[in-house]
Design an enzyme around this catalytic site. Sequence first.
Site, PDB file in Angstrom:
ATOM      1  N   LYS A   1      35.117  42.829  38.278  1.00 46.44           N
ATOM      2  CA  LYS A   1      34.338  41.528  37.533  1.00 46.44           C
ATOM      3  C   LYS A   1      33.728  41.943  36.357  1.00 46.44           C
ATOM      4  CE  LYS A   1      31.287  38.543  39.457  1.00 46.44           C
ATOM      5  NZ  LYS A   1      30.196  38.756  38.646  1.00 46.44           N
TER       6      LYS A   1
ATOM      7  N   ASP B   1      31.651  43.932  41.031  1.00 49.49           N
ATOM      8  CA  ASP B   1      30.984  43.730  39.828  1.00 49.49           C
ATOM      9  C   ASP B   1      30.894  45.099  38.918  1.00 49.49           C
ATOM     10  OD1 ASP B   1      30.231  41.341  38.898  1.00 49.49           O
ATOM     11  OD2 ASP B   1      28.647  41.172  40.452  1.00 49.49           O
TER      12      ASP B   1
ATOM     13  N   GLU C   1      30.827  40.271  33.182  1.00 51.32           N
ATOM     14  CA  GLU C   1      30.322  39.173  32.448  1.00 51.32           C
ATOM     15  C   GLU C   1      30.535  39.058  30.903  1.00 51.32           C
ATOM     16  OE1 GLU C   1      25.989  39.276  33.585  1.00 51.32           O
ATOM     17  OE2 GLU C   1      26.539  39.499  35.708  1.00 51.32           O
TER      18      GLU C   1
ATOM     19  N   GLU D   1      29.138  30.332  36.692  1.00 50.10           N
ATOM     20  CA  GLU D   1      27.400  30.007  37.176  1.00 50.10           C
ATOM     21  C   GLU D   1      26.458  29.247  36.450  1.00 50.10           C
ATOM     22  OE1 GLU D   1      25.841  34.122  38.124  1.00 50.10           O
ATOM     23  OE2 GLU D   1      24.013  33.255  38.799  1.00 50.10           O
TER      24      GLU D   1
ATOM     25  N   ASP E   1      26.766  42.718  41.644  1.00 52.52           N
ATOM     26  CA  ASP E   1      25.661  43.573  41.372  1.00 52.52           C
ATOM     27  C   ASP E   1      24.206  42.908  41.813  1.00 52.52           C
ATOM     28  OD1 ASP E   1      25.696  41.469  39.698  1.00 52.52           O
ATOM     29  OD2 ASP E   1      25.692  42.827  37.954  1.00 52.52           O
ATOM     30  N   SER E   2      24.280  41.708  42.432  1.00 53.36           N
ATOM     31  CA  SER E   2      23.210  40.920  43.100  1.00 53.36           C
ATOM     32  C   SER E   2      22.608  42.163  44.271  1.00 53.36           C
ATOM     33  CB  SER E   2      23.501  39.742  43.741  1.00 53.36           C
ATOM     34  OG  SER E   2      24.916  39.954  44.555  1.00 53.36           O
TER      35      SER E   2
HETATM   36  O1  KIV Z   1      26.336  39.602  41.529  1.00 53.42           O
HETATM   37  C1  KIV Z   1      26.537  38.771  41.985  1.00 53.42           C
HETATM   38  O2  KIV Z   1      26.394  38.307  43.217  1.00 53.42           O
HETATM   39  C2  KIV Z   1      27.300  37.329  41.293  1.00 53.42           C
HETATM   40  C3  KIV Z   1      27.498  36.179  42.024  1.00 53.42           C
HETATM   41  C4  KIV Z   1      26.269  35.397  41.775  1.00 53.42           C
HETATM   42  C5  KIV Z   1      28.820  35.674  41.269  1.00 53.42           C
HETATM   43  O3  KIV Z   1      27.968  37.737  40.274  1.00 53.42           O
END
Ligand code: KIV
Length: 278
Positions: free
Chosen positions: A127, A97, A129, A196, A54-55
């Site tokens: 994924k 994510d 969090e 992280e 989600d980056s």
């Molecule tokens: O969204 C992302 O790129 C991430 C990484 C930093 C692990 O969660």
Amino acid sequence: MNSRESVKKLPHVTTRRLLEMKEQGEKIAMLTAYDYTTARILDRAGIDVILVGDSASNVFSGHDTTLPITTEEMIYHTRAVVRGIQAESSRAMVVIDMPFMSYQLSSEEALRNAGKIMKDNECDAVKMEGGKVIAGTVKRITDVGIPVMGHLGLTPQSIYKFGSYKVRARDRKEAEELLRDAVLLEEAGAFALVLEKIPADLAAEVTRSISIPTIGIGAGRACDGQVLVINDMLGLNTEFHPRFVRRYADLDSVMHEAVSRYAEDVRKGDFPSEGESY
Ligand code: KIV
């Protein structure tokens, strides 16, 4: 035969394979990607896991945080990435994510969204969090057969709660909580865990304490694998210089130079040449 059919297909990286890699001490190389072309390069280079992070909200869409990105936008990026690896060896595992508020409301809602993401994408895993708070949801999702990668330490979706991107779990209380969360996620069925921005000693302790692989970002070298955001490691994100990012290229300068030369050539009437015309 088109160029895609000529690419040799390789065994796809599975959750089982990642577990074997941990057991055999083989490091896992993971990077983010958000588009078809980049995914092709990553798969061709032998990256084990591609994270559609989600980056994308930051580095692709220009938001300040990861919070605004939607499930539909994540699905759009993931489809492109999956097409990219399918055009190459189809080896890399693709993890997506789950965006902010797509899994926090209830396990029911989380399961529905995880199911939608898996059905719409042909990706391998999702994924999420968080630790204790989401462990029940992780169990619900893994129980129906959807693999979940956990994410502890600096969790960018909670940035407004923490108020900063500083290193997490420096004090023993927070470190012990993180260790407990890691065990809870493993018990809930998570197949791997992103750690992280936490102290290297703590990441090493977590890595020894659980049997699923840990993938570090700013978490030292003891983790079972490493992940970076592709734009950071390629030098496409010049304003971001945390200690944990190693720059493998300076694509900002390369692209700036190429684009400037192109603009100059167009303005001079130098491009296209006769040979570049029909
Ligand atoms: O969204 C992302 O790129 C991430 C990484 C930093 C692990 O969660």
